[in-house]
Motif scaffolding. Structure first.
Motif, short mmCIF file in Angstrom:
data_model
loop_
_atom_site.label_atom_id
_atom_site.label_comp_id
_atom_site.label_asym_id
_atom_site.label_seq_id
_atom_site.Cartn_x
_atom_site.Cartn_y
_atom_site.Cartn_z
N TYR A 616 3.71 -21.58 14.65
CA TYR A 616 3.73 -22.34 13.40
C TYR A 616 5.16 -22.73 13.03
O TYR A 616 6.13 -22.15 13.53
N ILE A 617 5.26 -23.69 12.11
CA ILE A 617 6.54 -24.32 11.81
C ILE A 617 6.71 -24.46 10.30
O ILE A 617 5.77 -24.80 9.59
N ASN A 618 7.92 -24.20 9.85
CA ASN A 618 8.31 -24.54 8.48
C ASN A 618 9.24 -25.74 8.56
O ASN A 618 10.42 -25.60 8.91
N TYR A 619 8.70 -26.93 8.28
CA TYR A 619 9.53 -28.14 8.24
C TYR A 619 10.24 -28.17 6.89
O TYR A 619 9.62 -28.37 5.85
N HIS A 620 11.54 -28.01 6.90
CA HIS A 620 12.26 -27.90 5.64
C HIS A 620 12.24 -29.19 4.82
O HIS A 620 12.47 -29.15 3.60
N LEU A 621 11.94 -30.32 5.45
CA LEU A 621 11.90 -31.56 4.69
C LEU A 621 10.52 -31.84 4.09
O LEU A 621 10.40 -32.68 3.20
N TYR A 622 9.49 -31.16 4.57
CA TYR A 622 8.15 -31.39 4.03
C TYR A 622 8.11 -31.15 2.53
O TYR A 622 7.41 -31.84 1.79
N ARG A 623 8.83 -30.14 2.07
CA ARG A 623 8.78 -29.73 0.66
C ARG A 623 9.39 -30.76 -0.27
O ARG A 623 9.28 -30.61 -1.49
N ILE A 624 10.02 -31.79 0.28
CA ILE A 624 10.61 -32.83 -0.57
C ILE A 624 9.95 -34.18 -0.33
O ILE A 624 9.61 -34.90 -1.27
N VAL A 625 9.68 -34.55 0.94
CA VAL A 625 9.15 -35.90 1.19
C VAL A 625 7.72 -36.05 0.69
O VAL A 625 7.36 -37.08 0.11
N PHE A 626 6.88 -35.06 0.90
CA PHE A 626 5.48 -35.22 0.49
C PHE A 626 5.29 -35.19 -1.02
O PHE A 626 4.50 -35.97 -1.56
N PRO A 627 6.00 -34.34 -1.77
CA PRO A 627 5.92 -34.46 -3.23
C PRO A 627 6.39 -35.81 -3.74
O PRO A 627 5.79 -36.37 -4.67
N ILE A 628 7.45 -36.37 -3.17
CA ILE A 628 7.89 -37.71 -3.57
C ILE A 628 6.78 -38.72 -3.31
O ILE A 628 6.47 -39.58 -4.16
N TRP A 629 6.18 -38.63 -2.15
CA TRP A 629 5.09 -39.53 -1.77
C TRP A 629 3.96 -39.45 -2.79
O TRP A 629 3.45 -40.47 -3.28
N ALA A 630 3.56 -38.21 -3.13
CA ALA A 630 2.44 -38.02 -4.05
C ALA A 630 2.79 -38.47 -5.47
O ALA A 630 1.98 -39.13 -6.14
N LEU A 631 3.98 -38.13 -5.94
CA LEU A 631 4.37 -38.54 -7.29
C LEU A 631 4.47 -40.06 -7.40
O LEU A 631 4.07 -40.65 -8.42
N GLY A 632 4.99 -40.69 -6.35
CA GLY A 632 5.08 -42.15 -6.37
C GLY A 632 3.71 -42.80 -6.42
O GLY A 632 3.48 -43.74 -7.20
N ARG A 633 2.79 -42.32 -5.61
CA ARG A 633 1.44 -42.89 -5.62
C ARG A 633 0.72 -42.60 -6.94
O ARG A 633 -0.04 -43.43 -7.44
N TYR A 634 0.99 -41.44 -7.51
CA TYR A 634 0.36 -41.12 -8.79
C TYR A 634 0.80 -42.10 -9.87
O TYR A 634 -0.03 -42.62 -10.64
N LEU A 635 2.09 -42.36 -9.95
CA LEU A 635 2.57 -43.28 -10.98
C LEU A 635 2.00 -44.67 -10.79
O LEU A 635 1.61 -45.34 -11.75
N ARG A 636 1.93 -45.13 -9.55
CA ARG A 636 1.38 -46.45 -9.29
C ARG A 636 -0.09 -46.52 -9.68
O ARG A 636 -0.57 -47.54 -10.19
N ALA A 637 -0.83 -45.43 -9.42
CA ALA A 637 -2.27 -45.44 -9.67
C ALA A 637 -2.61 -45.20 -11.13
O ALA A 637 -3.55 -45.79 -11.67
N ALA A 638 -1.86 -44.34 -11.79
CA ALA A 638 -2.25 -43.89 -13.13
C ALA A 638 -1.65 -44.71 -14.26
O ALA A 638 -2.30 -44.90 -15.29
#
Length: 648
Positions: A616-638
């Protein structure tokens, strides 16, 4: 299409303050931008477990190049990762692992730790209780055999004559996944030459004296292969000399032909170290250019950390700059960055330079397909993969580049290659097409990790989403991919995640892809996935899935909340039109509430998968890129809905 009630009784009771969401997103973007290299790429550390460091010390001891400057900080790192019960695990918070603990024990003995020291006694007790060295995986016992600590006769035979099998013949090397193939070929050399370089200590502390397990029934495939192994051991004692010599020579040529520009093999640790061992045993000195390049290249995978206790040295199993750069670029674009944003353009230019226009092993199954994909690492031209390529194209498609024709040409080449790698069943594997043979996994040698590369839901979803975004959702290739995804939905409504943990990752990839490809968000498959995600949301509002879910179904969808997994769940729910639901609002609230002041998130838990059930792997960038992705889509949708318009 069957449609059921969408469950919209959970309507717009919005609790996430838009201003707080925008502030969180802005701070996260600043943090991400600061991590970009001047040349355009992003790369987070790729953390795994101490097996990498233990085997690095064993390799150096075998080659005679161990030095205190390497051994001491590496041993310090290995000790720092031992848990209170004396064990080492394969992922943060996971159970102790027998083979990892055994290898760490041997490496620390190499570093001078005494067998009677408390931490060593605790580790040895765990190994003995867990079945002893006799119960460790084959790879561990191969390392021990190199030093005379395990008999070569008690290991599965790997004849180098495998290299002669044509690609249509069962168990030819191209039946293996690319990572396994690159490991098996050099191991055939090592296992044939059977070197022994004794150490000054033994491993009796790790033995139980247990007899070998009984063989499987002769009527089973595994049982037949076990008996074939006996035949191969007999042949190995008196092989056809000229055939064996030619096989060894061809294996060496095969290995050398796949050495990359950075000196490595496949950009990953296993084939890299075993290729070095094989070449060395074939007479290549450590000063030979191929050996020197390989050893120097490993230094580029070393992470140094200075602590009050002294310097720590750890080795990354792999590096993910192309993948990280694609994710970071896509995240910034999702967050509202313009297509000509300077950071986006720098990343785009770097990615364009990384496109692979040379051939590779994938051509064995697709000989008429023109190259054009991307790999995962800085240097891995032999093995581009469809997952990276799809994500890169998704990002590049939205870039406003000053040379639009260059960009369009790269997207066209990449798309053609990725589409051409579709397997016969309609899905996509990562590195090869139709790499689905069940036979390699039945061999006595294969007791660790995935050894083939069949289509998976997460990779197929990324390709389907890419095609849909390019306006090709109605293409037959895309429709076949959609059908594959629908056919592989789990009965509980989720999808299995091959390269990320686990059903949250698979579902987070598939739902956005299906909706992008035209699947009605109210359809039964999508609503079933939504119900699964709602049912597995944690009380704190986030989502998490422990890596034990790969082996124990009780863990599926269950685990401590993490930023990356929460973002994956949110991406699926947002694609399904759930932007006003309490589940989404609580998930967004969890991301905002757990964000660090610098804009990032803490995430010690591993959410990436190398080999399901084993690595298994801990990608240290996952914890930043995916929240940005989700927050950006949330603002566009909501936000449109809050202004009186229909969201989503």
């Amino acid at each position: 299409m069957t449609v059921i009630d969408s469950g919209t009784s959970e309507t717009a009771r919005a609790t996430a303050d838009p201003a707080l969401v925008r502030d969180a997103l802005r701070t996260a973007q600043v943090h991400l931008r600061a991590l970009q290299d001047d040349t355009g790429w992003w790369k987070g550390e790729l953390a795994t477990n101490v097996t990498m460091d233990a085997e690095d010390l064993l390799l150096r001891a075998f080659l005679g190049i161990a030095t205190p400057e390497v051994t001491e900080p590496a041993a310090r790192w290995i000790r720092s990762q031992q848990r209170a019960d004396g064990t080492w695990a394969t992922f943060h918070g996971g159970p102790g692992d027998l083979s990892t603990t055994a290898e760490a024990w041997v490496a620390l003995r190499l570093a001078g730790d005494g067998a009677d020291e408390p931490h060593m006694r605790a580790a040895a007790k765990f190994v003995r209780t867990g079945g002893g060295i006799e119960g460790t995986r084959v790879f561990t016992r191969i390392w021990l055999a190199l030093f005379g600590l395990w008999p070569w006769d008690d290991l599965p035979n790997l004849p180098p004559e495998l290299i002669f099998l044509p690609s249509w013949f069962p168990l030819n090397i191209y039946d293996w996944g690319c990572w396994a193939r690159q490991t098996v070929v050099p191991l055939t050399v090592v296992a044939t030459l059977r070197p022994v370089r004794p150490l000054s200590f033994g491993i009796d502390e790790l033995r139980t004296g247990s007899p070998a397990p009984r063989r499987n029934s002769i009527v089973s495939i595994a049982g037949m292969f076990q008996r074939l192994d006996t035949v191969l051991h007999t042949y190995a004692r008196r092989p056809l000399g000229w055939v064996r010599e030619m096989a060894m020579r061809q294996a060496a040529e095969w290995i050398l032909a796949r050495q990359e520009a950075d000196g490595g093999w496949g950009g990953i640790q296993p084939p890299w170290v075993y290729s070095l061992l094989a070449l060395h045993l074939l007479g290549y000195s450590v000063d030979h250019p191929a050996m020197r390049a390989g050893l120097e290249g490993l230094e580029g995978f070393v992470v140094h950390e200075h602590t009050p206790a002294g310097e720590l040295r750890r080795l990354e199993a792999c590096q993910s700059p192309v993948w990280d750069t694609a994710l970071a670029t896509a995240a910034l674009l999702e967050a509202g960055a313009p297509g000509d944003d300077p950071a986006v353009l720098r990343a785009t230019d770097w990615l364009l330079g990384e496109q692979i226009t040379a051939g590779g092993d994938w051509q064995v199954r697709r000989p008429d397909l023109a190259p054009g994909g991307w790999a995962f690492e800085f240097a891995n031209d032999c093995y581009p993969d469809t997952d990276d390529s799809a994500l890169i194209i998704l990002a590049l498609h939205r870039v406003s580049h000053p040379d639009p024709e260059r960009l369009r040409a790269a997207i066209r080449r990449g798309t053609d290659w990725t589409v051409g790698m579709q397997s016969a069943d309609g899905g996509w594997g990562a590195f090869d097409a139709d790499n689905t043979s069940a036979l390699p996994a039945k061999l006595p040698f294969c007791d660790f990790g995935a050894v083939t590369d069949p289509p998976s839901a997460d990779v197929t979803a990324h390709v389907v989403e890419m095609l849909a975004e390019l306006g090709r959702g109605s293409d037959e290739r895309c429709r076949r991919g959609v059908r594959w995804l629908l056919d592989h939905q789990e009965r509980d409504g989720s999808w299995y995640g091959r390269w990320g943990a686990n059903h949250i990752y698979g579902t987070g990839a598939v739902v956005p892809a299906l909706v992008a490809a035209g699947e009605d968000p109210r359809s039964r498959p999508i609503r079933s996935a939504v119900r699964w995600l709602r049912a597995h949301q944690n009380e704190d509002g986030g989502w998490g899935e422990d890596l034990r879910s790969y082996r124990d179904p009780a863990w599926i969808g269950h685990g401590e909340s993490t930023a990356s997994q929460t973002a994956w769940a949110l991406l699926a729910l947002l694609a399904a039109g759930e932007q006003h639901s309490p589940a989404v609002e609580r998930g967004i609230g969890w991301l905002i509430g757990t964000q660090r002041p610098d804009g990032g998130w803490d995430e010690d838990l591993f959410t990436g998968t190398g080999f399901p059930g084993d690595f298994y792997i801990n990608y240290h960038l996952y914890r930043i890129v995916f929240p940005i992705w989700a927050l950006g889509r949330y603002l566009r949708a909501a936000e449109p809905a809050r202004n009186g318009h229909r969201g989503g």
